[in-house]
Design a protein around this motif. Structure first.
Motif, PDB file in Angstrom:
ATOM      1  N   LEU A 128      39.085  34.944  33.828  1.00 37.54           N
ATOM      2  CA  LEU A 128      39.865  35.723  34.540  1.00 37.54           C
ATOM      3  C   LEU A 128      39.924  35.421  35.977  1.00 37.54           C
ATOM      4  O   LEU A 128      39.016  35.167  36.644  1.00 37.54           O
ATOM      5  N   SER A 174      43.569  35.133  31.908  1.00 35.10           N
ATOM      6  CA  SER A 174      44.228  36.401  32.498  1.00 35.10           C
ATOM      7  C   SER A 174      44.151  36.417  33.849  1.00 35.10           C
ATOM      8  O   SER A 174      43.238  35.622  34.652  1.00 35.10           O
ATOM      9  N   LEU A 176      44.004  38.889  37.091  1.00 34.69           N
ATOM     10  CA  LEU A 176      43.747  40.308  37.489  1.00 34.69           C
ATOM     11  C   LEU A 176      44.809  40.446  38.698  1.00 34.69           C
ATOM     12  O   LEU A 176      44.535  39.873  39.762  1.00 34.69           O
ATOM     13  N   GLU A 206      38.955  48.158  34.780  1.00 37.45           N
ATOM     14  CA  GLU A 206      40.128  47.675  34.265  1.00 37.45           C
ATOM     15  C   GLU A 206      40.353  46.241  33.663  1.00 37.45           C
ATOM     16  O   GLU A 206      41.036  45.504  32.854  1.00 37.45           O
ATOM     17  N   ALA A 207      39.729  45.311  34.588  1.00 37.68           N
ATOM     18  CA  ALA A 207      39.923  44.028  34.612  1.00 37.68           C
ATOM     19  C   ALA A 207      39.332  43.503  33.199  1.00 37.68           C
ATOM     20  O   ALA A 207      39.798  42.782  32.599  1.00 37.68           O
ATOM     21  N   LYS A 209      38.510  45.369  30.703  1.00 36.95           N
ATOM     22  CA  LYS A 209      39.444  46.004  29.573  1.00 36.95           C
ATOM     23  C   LYS A 209      40.383  44.782  29.106  1.00 36.95           C
ATOM     24  O   LYS A 209      40.585  44.598  28.016  1.00 36.95           O
ATOM     25  N   GLY A 210      41.193  44.624  30.210  1.00 41.17           N
ATOM     26  CA  GLY A 210      42.391  43.676  30.138  1.00 41.17           C
ATOM     27  C   GLY A 210      42.155  42.390  29.483  1.00 41.17           C
ATOM     28  O   GLY A 210      42.602  41.761  28.618  1.00 41.17           O
ATOM     29  N   SER A 213      40.896  42.257  26.036  1.00 37.18           N
ATOM     30  CA  SER A 213      42.095  42.404  25.191  1.00 37.18           C
ATOM     31  C   SER A 213      43.167  41.489  25.385  1.00 37.18           C
ATOM     32  O   SER A 213      44.283  41.477  24.855  1.00 37.18           O
ATOM     33  N   ARG A 215      45.132  40.404  27.662  1.00 37.68           N
ATOM     34  CA  ARG A 215      46.299  40.693  28.617  1.00 37.68           C
ATOM     35  C   ARG A 215      46.436  39.512  29.292  1.00 37.68           C
ATOM     36  O   ARG A 215      45.277  39.150  30.114  1.00 37.68           O
ATOM     37  N   ILE A 218      46.842  41.730  34.331  1.00 36.02           N
ATOM     38  CA  ILE A 218      46.110  42.917  34.271  1.00 36.02           C
ATOM     39  C   ILE A 218      46.549  43.763  35.803  1.00 36.02           C
ATOM     40  O   ILE A 218      45.993  42.950  36.894  1.00 36.02           O
ATOM     41  N   PRO A 220      45.365  46.976  37.540  1.00 34.29           N
ATOM     42  CA  PRO A 220      45.012  48.225  37.256  1.00 34.29           C
ATOM     43  C   PRO A 220      45.663  49.635  38.328  1.00 34.29           C
ATOM     44  O   PRO A 220      45.894  49.160  39.176  1.00 34.29           O
ATOM     45  N   LYS A 225      51.035  49.659  39.237  1.00 37.89           N
ATOM     46  CA  LYS A 225      51.762  49.578  38.020  1.00 37.89           C
ATOM     47  C   LYS A 225      53.377  49.788  38.084  1.00 37.89           C
ATOM     48  O   LYS A 225      54.326  49.058  38.134  1.00 37.89           O
TER      49      LYS A 225
END
Ligand SMILES: NC(=O)c1ccc[n+]([C@@H]2O[C@H](COP(=O)([O-])OP(=O)(O)OC[C@H]3O[C@@H](n4cnc5c(N)ncnc54)[C@H](OP(=O)(O)O)[C@@H]3O)[C@@H](O)[C@H]2O)c1
Length: 254
Positions: A128, A174, A176, A206-207, A209-210, A213, A215, A218, A220, A225
């Motif tokens: 990350l 990922s 963030l 949120e970080a 979770k992303g 999964s 992503r 990411i 948050p 967004k």
């Protein structure tokens, strides 16, 4: 025991990421310069944590951090340490900016490369890289070096992520990309947010979770967004003008 290495764990987003990873059953290696903060956090965690102090603006210290931790079964690397600065590019301090590039870019680059090789050998692992929504924008007048440093992290992460996808490996990476988060960032950067920041614990949740999964990017929070989408749709010139307005509002009175 499954282990996570978190840089910049002495404060803000890194601290919250360490707390969450600990509650998910990870042994966490806490890294930053302030040993007292790291020791205090270690004493609050459920699992036994490891404290390693390092100044990540020094490339040799980045390598040393890897050497110390490479046999500790790390499967999650969080490159979070970083800082910003504000002001007219013409006037901001060159040495401070070069340190910023060392921490925000070189340290991320070095640790990503060294751990990625090990992760690929084992065909497991998550990286990350804490970038910023700044890294998704065309630029950031009055925070030029910071925005550029985060664009580097986003670009590096996107490219490596695509390479990993093509390899069909289980290793993933990922970036963030939060907007403002309530941490010590402003005090270090010498500015104030022009819009309300999200809480660091929400950002960390949120970080992860992303990250888990897989992503690649990411972002948050709904507001950010929407902001990122808006900046993609608008001509760069308009986004740069808006960014300049927002940065100007962040400047502290002398
Ligand atoms: N807050 C925001 O609005 C925001 C938004 C988007 C992205 N980010 C990014 O999120 C990351 C974390 O920042 P934060 O908001 O949580 O700020 P923070 O509360 O100031 O935390 C920064 C962390 O980085 C560490 N660090 C800084 N320089 C270091 C160095 N030379 N060597 C080792 N560690 C160093 C600090 O530890 P020591 O001082 O103890 O070394 C601290 O733990 C940064 O990469 C930042 O750019 C923040």
């Amino acid at each position: 025991m499954k282990t996570a290495l978190v840089t910049g764990a002495s404060s803000g987003i890194g601290r919250e990421l360490a707390i969450r990873l600990d509650s998910l059953g990870f042994r966490v290696i806490l890294c930053a310069r302030r040993a007292d903060r790291l020791e205090e956090l270690a004493s609050e965690l459920e699992n036994e944590a490891i404290v390693i102090t390092a100044d990540l603006s020094d490339r040799e210290e980045c390598r040393r951090l890897y050497e110390k931790t490479k046999n500790m079964n790390v499967s999650v690397l969080v490159n979070n340490a970083g800082f910003g600065g504000i002001g007219d590019f013409e006037k901001t301090d060159l040495d401070r900016e070069l340190k910023m590039l060392d921490v925000n870019c070189a340290a991320v680059h070095i640790l990503t490369k060294l751990f990625l090789k090990d992760f690929l050998e084992k065909d497991r692992g998550y990286i990350l890289n804490v970038a910023s929504s700044a890294g998704l924008m065309p630029g950031g007048p009055l925070m030029a070096s910071y925005y550029a440093s985060k664009a580097y992290v986003v670009s590096l992460t996107r490219s490596v992520s695509e390479e990993l996808r093509a390899k069909g490996t289980r290793v993933s990476i990922s970036a963030l990309c939060p907007g403002p988060v309530k941490t010590e960032f402003n005090d270090v950067a010498g500015c104030d947010f022009s819009i309300e920041g999200i809480p660091a614990d929400y950002c960390a949740e949120e970080a992860l979770k992303g990250l888990f999964s897989r992503r690649t990017i990411i972002v948050p929070g709904g507001q950010m967004k929407a902001g990122v989408l808006g900046s993609k749709l608008a001509p760069s010139r308009i986004t740069l003008k808006t960014a300049m307005k927002l940065q100007r509002a962040k400047l502290r009175e002398e």
